[in-house]
Design a protein around this motif. Structure first.
Motif, PDB file in Angstrom:
ATOM      1  N   ARG A   3     -41.641  -5.766 123.183  1.00 63.49           N
ATOM      2  CA  ARG A   3     -43.094  -5.608 123.175  1.00 63.49           C
ATOM      3  C   ARG A   3     -43.419  -4.270 122.533  1.00 63.49           C
ATOM      4  NH1 ARG A   3     -46.779  -7.516 128.029  1.00 63.49           N
ATOM      5  NH2 ARG A   3     -46.255  -9.429 126.924  1.00 63.49           N
ATOM      6  N   VAL A  18     -51.226  -4.691 121.014  1.00 66.94           N
ATOM      7  CA  VAL A  18     -49.940  -5.026 121.622  1.00 66.94           C
ATOM      8  C   VAL A  18     -49.457  -6.342 121.038  1.00 66.94           C
ATOM      9  CG1 VAL A  18     -48.707  -5.440 123.779  1.00 66.94           C
ATOM     10  CG2 VAL A  18     -50.696  -3.918 123.763  1.00 66.94           C
ATOM     11  N   ASP A  20     -45.903  -9.062 120.861  1.00 64.65           N
ATOM     12  CA  ASP A  20     -44.564  -9.437 121.291  1.00 64.65           C
ATOM     13  C   ASP A  20     -43.815  -9.926 120.072  1.00 64.65           C
ATOM     14  OD1 ASP A  20     -44.708  -8.754 123.931  1.00 64.65           O
ATOM     15  OD2 ASP A  20     -45.035 -10.790 124.671  1.00 64.65           O
ATOM     16  N   ASN A  21     -42.535  -9.635 120.050  1.00 64.26           N
ATOM     17  CA  ASN A  21     -41.692 -10.007 118.922  1.00 64.26           C
ATOM     18  C   ASN A  21     -40.472 -10.763 119.448  1.00 64.26           C
ATOM     19  OD1 ASN A  21     -40.506 -10.189 116.443  1.00 64.26           O
ATOM     20  ND2 ASN A  21     -39.866  -8.062 116.337  1.00 64.26           N
ATOM     21  N   ILE A  30     -50.738  -9.877 122.000  1.00 66.41           N
ATOM     22  CA  ILE A  30     -50.947  -9.910 123.439  1.00 66.41           C
ATOM     23  C   ILE A  30     -52.302  -9.320 123.800  1.00 66.41           C
ATOM     24  CG2 ILE A  30     -50.038  -9.115 125.675  1.00 66.41           C
ATOM     25  CD1 ILE A  30     -48.315 -11.221 124.107  1.00 66.41           C
ATOM     26  N   HIS A  61     -49.090  -3.084 130.078  1.00 65.42           N
ATOM     27  CA  HIS A  61     -48.318  -3.867 129.105  1.00 65.42           C
ATOM     28  C   HIS A  61     -46.833  -3.511 129.040  1.00 65.42           C
ATOM     29  CE1 HIS A  61     -51.856  -5.940 127.737  1.00 65.42           C
ATOM     30  NE2 HIS A  61     -52.481  -4.780 127.568  1.00 65.42           N
ATOM     31  N   PRO A  63     -44.780  -1.499 127.164  1.00 64.83           N
ATOM     32  CA  PRO A  63     -44.130  -1.724 125.861  1.00 64.83           C
ATOM     33  C   PRO A  63     -42.720  -1.145 125.811  1.00 64.83           C
ATOM     34  CG  PRO A  63     -45.704   0.071 125.707  1.00 64.83           C
ATOM     35  CD  PRO A  63     -45.867  -0.515 127.078  1.00 64.83           C
TER      36      PRO A  63
END
Length: 194
Positions: A3, A18, A20-21, A30, A61, A63
């Motif tokens: 993230r 944000v 997501d990968n 996101i 989140h 990350p």
């Protein structure tokens, strides 16, 4: 699933995005937002407001990495100072949580997202919309810029679990983003037709 939080720092408008990968698949958005502070507020109030907002986003989140636009010289020293102050807060908040910070220049982001480092802002925004399969371009521009930073980090950065996706590719193509590879392929096709 890595993230990435992209941050386009600014004292009046701070863009956050944000993404997501997931390993081996397309990026997904996101969240995207712009934190704002009124110019009439005292600088201490503005910085505190932004600090609290970024802290909440980091805690919400969680990350794996934070991509931050690198502060660069502008003609307006006051703008540079505000941006630098905000960047310092963002870096400190990430460090406090053990989140690595990656610094990206505007031309690096443009090259990653569009395949061309001199791309116009509208081109970057359109590519952000297309890459993330969004219905419309995120507004204001700070929101799209933050997502572009996150996309750049996903494609060029050291996000945990992402490296090695292009293992079968040549050394040159593995350092290129998908946008750059598509641009080079299109250029090659035009050359072959000629």
């Amino acid at each position: 699933m890595p993230r990435i939080l992209g941050v386009d720092p600014g004292i009046t408008r701070l863009g956050v995005g944000v993404v997501d990968n997931p390993h081996g698949s397309s990026l997904s958005m996101i969240a995207v937002d712009v934190l704002r502070t009124p110019p009439e507020w005292d600088i201490t109030e503005r910085l505190l407001h932004l600090q609290r907002g970024v802290a909440q986003l980091l805690d919400l989140h969680k990350p794996d990495v934070l991509a931050l636009e690198r502060v660069f010289a502008q003609h307006n020293v006051r703008t540079v100072m505000g941006t630098a102050q905000v960047s310092g807060i963002v870096i400190a908040l990430a460090a406090e949580r053990g989140i690595p910070v990656s610094h990206r220049t505007p031309s690096e982001v443009k090259a990653a997202v569009t395949g061309y480092g001199g791309a116009k802002k509208a081109q970057v925004q359109t590519m952000v919309k297309n890459i993330l399969s969004l219905d419309e371009i995120p507004k204001p521009a700070d929101a799209a810029d933050a997502l572009a930073l996150a996309i750049t980090e996903a494609w060029r950065g050291r996000v945990p679990g992402v490296q090695g996706r292009g293992a079968s590719a040549s050394p040159v193509s593995s350092t290129q983003t998908p946008a750059q590879r598509a641009w080079r392929e299109a250029l090659g096709q035009r050359t072959n037709l000629g």
